[in-house]
Design a protein around this motif. Sequence first.
Motif, PDB file in Angstrom:
ATOM      1  N   ALA A  67       4.920   6.296  14.079  1.00 14.67           N
ATOM      2  CA  ALA A  67       5.417   7.470  13.070  1.00 14.67           C
ATOM      3  C   ALA A  67       4.811   8.235  12.557  1.00 14.67           C
ATOM      4  O   ALA A  67       4.874   9.556  12.326  1.00 14.67           O
ATOM      5  CB  ALA A  67       5.719   7.053  11.870  1.00 14.67           C
ATOM      6  N   PHE A  68       2.855   8.329  12.413  1.00 14.40           N
ATOM      7  CA  PHE A  68       2.603   9.569  12.351  1.00 14.40           C
ATOM      8  C   PHE A  68       2.420  10.673  13.005  1.00 14.40           C
ATOM      9  O   PHE A  68       2.314  11.621  13.008  1.00 14.40           O
ATOM     10  CB  PHE A  68       1.046   8.076  12.488  1.00 14.40           C
ATOM     11  N   THR A  69       2.690  10.219  15.124  1.00 13.75           N
ATOM     12  CA  THR A  69       2.197  11.714  15.948  1.00 13.75           C
ATOM     13  C   THR A  69       3.775  12.031  15.403  1.00 13.75           C
ATOM     14  O   THR A  69       3.985  13.308  15.911  1.00 13.75           O
ATOM     15  CB  THR A  69       2.220  10.702  17.664  1.00 13.75           C
ATOM     16  N   GLY A  70       4.840  11.804  14.953  1.00 13.07           N
ATOM     17  CA  GLY A  70       6.042  12.164  15.034  1.00 13.07           C
ATOM     18  C   GLY A  70       6.117  13.221  14.234  1.00 13.07           C
ATOM     19  O   GLY A  70       6.573  14.215  14.091  1.00 13.07           O
ATOM     20  N   PHE A  71       5.773  12.774  13.022  1.00  9.30           N
ATOM     21  CA  PHE A  71       5.421  13.255  11.547  1.00  9.30           C
ATOM     22  C   PHE A  71       4.878  14.522  11.660  1.00  9.30           C
ATOM     23  O   PHE A  71       5.285  15.507  11.922  1.00  9.30           O
ATOM     24  CB  PHE A  71       5.086  12.119   9.858  1.00  9.30           C
ATOM     25  N   LEU A  72       3.467  14.255  12.291  1.00  8.73           N
ATOM     26  CA  LEU A  72       2.385  15.545  12.473  1.00  8.73           C
ATOM     27  C   LEU A  72       3.043  16.471  13.441  1.00  8.73           C
ATOM     28  O   LEU A  72       3.127  17.617  13.480  1.00  8.73           O
ATOM     29  CB  LEU A  72       1.182  14.310  12.810  1.00  8.73           C
ATOM     30  N   LEU A  73       4.083  16.217  14.450  1.00  3.08           N
ATOM     31  CA  LEU A  73       4.276  17.569  15.364  1.00  3.08           C
ATOM     32  C   LEU A  73       5.450  18.025  14.604  1.00  3.08           C
ATOM     33  O   LEU A  73       5.876  19.025  14.936  1.00  3.08           O
ATOM     34  CB  LEU A  73       5.187  16.306  16.291  1.00  3.08           C
ATOM     35  N   ALA A  74       5.845  17.168  13.613  1.00  3.73           N
ATOM     36  CA  ALA A  74       7.108  17.699  13.395  1.00  3.73           C
ATOM     37  C   ALA A  74       6.317  19.109  11.748  1.00  3.73           C
ATOM     38  O   ALA A  74       6.667  20.407  11.331  1.00  3.73           O
ATOM     39  CB  ALA A  74       8.102  17.283  11.481  1.00  3.73           C
ATOM     40  N   ALA A  75       5.263  18.244  11.286  1.00  5.27           N
ATOM     41  CA  ALA A  75       4.384  18.689  10.175  1.00  5.27           C
ATOM     42  C   ALA A  75       3.182  20.167  11.030  1.00  5.27           C
ATOM     43  O   ALA A  75       3.398  21.037  10.106  1.00  5.27           O
ATOM     44  CB  ALA A  75       3.399  18.116   9.069  1.00  5.27           C
ATOM     45  N   ALA A  76       3.500  19.894  11.897  1.00  7.11           N
ATOM     46  CA  ALA A  76       2.057  21.282  12.624  1.00  7.11           C
ATOM     47  C   ALA A  76       2.721  22.246  13.098  1.00  7.11           C
ATOM     48  O   ALA A  76       2.078  22.912  14.197  1.00  7.11           O
ATOM     49  CB  ALA A  76       1.637  20.529  13.150  1.00  7.11           C
TER      50      ALA A  76
END
Length: 215
Positions: A67-76
Motif C-alpha cells: 500500500a505504501f509503495t503504491g501510494f508513494l508512486l501515485a504521489a511522486a
Amino acid sequence: MGTRTWRQLTVWLHVVTSVGWMGQALALLTLLAIGRASEDGAIRVAATSMAHEIDTFLLAPLANASAFTGFLLAAATAWGFARHWWVLAKFAITLVQLYAGIFLLSGALWDSVGSEPPPMALIAGTALMASALAFQAWLSVAKPWSKVRSGAKLPTAPTWVFVAAVFAPLTDITVGLLLGYPLPALSLIVLVVQLVRRRRLLLVTRPKVPAGPPP
C-alpha cells in the motif's frame, strides 16, 4: 543511481509485495478452509493458529509495504491519485482492504483461534481480499478506462523520495519482525512528507483566475 533506477526499484518493490500480499491471502484462505472443513479439533487449532501467525508476520507487513509503495508512486509521479480511473479505483480498493484487514479480518482471525471452526464470514472476507488483489493486478496491466480529469501534471519527485520509498518499508518490516507486530511508522512519515510536497506543487502550478473588470 539516478531517479529512474530508484523509481524502477520502487515499482519492483510494489509488485513483489503486492504478489506476496495476494499469496499470503490465499494461504490464509486455504488454512481457514481446512479449519472449517476438519472435524478434528487439533487440526482446527493448528490451522487457525498458523493462519494467525501468517497474518501477523507475513501478510500485514507485505500489505503495508504494498500500500505504501503504491501510494508513494501515485504521489511522486505524474500519475497522481485522481487523474485516471484505474489509479483511483486501485487507491479506493486499497483503502478498503487496509481497513477491512486491520479492523475486521485480523480481529476475527484472532477470535477464531481455538477449537471452534472459523466463521464463514472470515473465509469469505479473505477470499474477497485475494480477489480484489487479483483485480488490482489486472488494473495495473490493462490500465482501462479514460482519464478522470486533465488537471495539473506534476513532475516526477527527486531521487531521495524514491530512495526513501525503498528503504522505509524494508526498515519497517525489519523493526516489525523484531517487535513482533507490524509498525509502518517510517513509511507513514515518508508518505506524509511527499503528500505535503505534492500539495505545495499543486498550489504553485494551479492556473490563476484572471481578475474581473473593475466595477
